[in-house]
Design a protein around this motif. Sequence first.
Motif, mmCIF file in Angstrom:
data_model
loop_
_atom_site.group_PDB
_atom_site.id
_atom_site.type_symbol
_atom_site.label_atom_id
_atom_site.label_comp_id
_atom_site.label_asym_id
_atom_site.label_seq_id
_atom_site.Cartn_x
_atom_site.Cartn_y
_atom_site.Cartn_z
ATOM 1 N N TRP A 115 0.835 -1.197 0.000
ATOM 2 C CA TRP A 115 0.000 0.000 0.000
ATOM 3 C C TRP A 115 0.871 1.249 0.000
ATOM 4 C CZ3 TRP A 115 -0.473 4.276 3.041
ATOM 5 C CH2 TRP A 115 -1.550 5.115 2.755
ATOM 6 N N ASN A 116 1.907 1.257 0.834
ATOM 7 C CA ASN A 116 2.797 2.412 0.916
ATOM 8 C C ASN A 116 3.501 2.649 -0.416
ATOM 9 O OD1 ASN A 116 4.314 4.518 2.498
ATOM 10 N ND2 ASN A 116 5.997 3.245 1.758
ATOM 11 N N ASP A 117 3.978 1.577 -1.056
ATOM 12 C CA ASP A 117 4.638 1.722 -2.353
ATOM 13 C C ASP A 117 3.676 2.339 -3.374
ATOM 14 O OD1 ASP A 117 6.847 0.558 -1.183
ATOM 15 O OD2 ASP A 117 6.534 -1.403 -2.149
ATOM 16 N N ASN A 118 2.429 1.868 -3.371
ATOM 17 C CA ASN A 118 1.422 2.400 -4.282
ATOM 18 C C ASN A 118 1.102 3.852 -3.952
ATOM 19 O OD1 ASN A 118 -0.430 2.082 -6.462
ATOM 20 N ND2 ASN A 118 -2.082 1.908 -4.978
ATOM 21 N N TYR A 119 0.960 4.146 -2.669
ATOM 22 C CA TYR A 119 0.677 5.518 -2.226
ATOM 23 C C TYR A 119 1.799 6.476 -2.669
ATOM 24 C CZ TYR A 119 0.087 9.487 0.894
ATOM 25 O OH TYR A 119 -0.052 10.756 1.404
ATOM 26 N N CYS A 120 3.032 6.062 -2.450
ATOM 27 C CA CYS A 120 4.167 6.914 -2.837
ATOM 28 C C CYS A 120 4.204 7.127 -4.349
ATOM 29 C CB CYS A 120 5.475 6.299 -2.352
ATOM 30 S SG CYS A 120 5.667 6.356 -0.560
ATOM 31 N N ARG A 121 3.894 6.090 -5.105
ATOM 32 C CA ARG A 121 3.890 6.187 -6.554
ATOM 33 C C ARG A 121 2.787 7.142 -7.031
ATOM 34 N NH1 ARG A 121 0.935 3.676 -10.052
ATOM 35 N NH2 ARG A 121 0.194 2.089 -8.609
ATOM 36 N N LEU A 122 1.613 7.056 -6.394
ATOM 37 C CA LEU A 122 0.484 7.870 -6.826
ATOM 38 C C LEU A 122 0.565 9.331 -6.375
ATOM 39 C CD1 LEU A 122 -2.425 5.347 -6.273
ATOM 40 C CD2 LEU A 122 -1.433 6.083 -8.464
ATOM 41 N N THR A 123 1.302 9.593 -5.323
ATOM 42 C CA THR A 123 1.358 10.965 -4.806
ATOM 43 C C THR A 123 2.587 11.729 -5.255
ATOM 44 O OG1 THR A 123 2.353 10.172 -2.737
ATOM 45 C CG2 THR A 123 -0.061 10.411 -2.788
#
Length: 124
Positions: A115-123
């Motif tokens: 989730w964190n990896d996805n969050y960082c990628r999206l933000t």
Amino acid sequence: MENDTIIHNQGLTKPEKDDYSTNNCAVTNALKIMGGKWKMLLIKIIADDCVSRFGELKRKMDDIAQTTLTIQLRELERDGIICRKAYAESPPRVEYKLTEIGITLLPVIQVLTDWNDNYCRLTK
């Protein structure tokens, strides 16, 4: 024809007690056990090493104070996430490993990592 989702004869009632009170929320209880700055990292390191000694943990987590590390390990042991085995040797040797219930946290940590990896990628 009306598009109301509430039937007119049906009264709106408020539940006597909500299921999200501090003492009743499963997420809150879980975070009490594994939350904090260091616990998930400790769980991950102990899992990766299978068995870890205090000195090894301290070296891998060089930013953590010795007292804080001791407290975090005691809390994880108290909550049944890790077990501590002391050997009657000179010098004394203590090893930490995950319990069966501690092992069940590894997929949870992986989901949070993803989730964190996805969050960082999206933000970004």
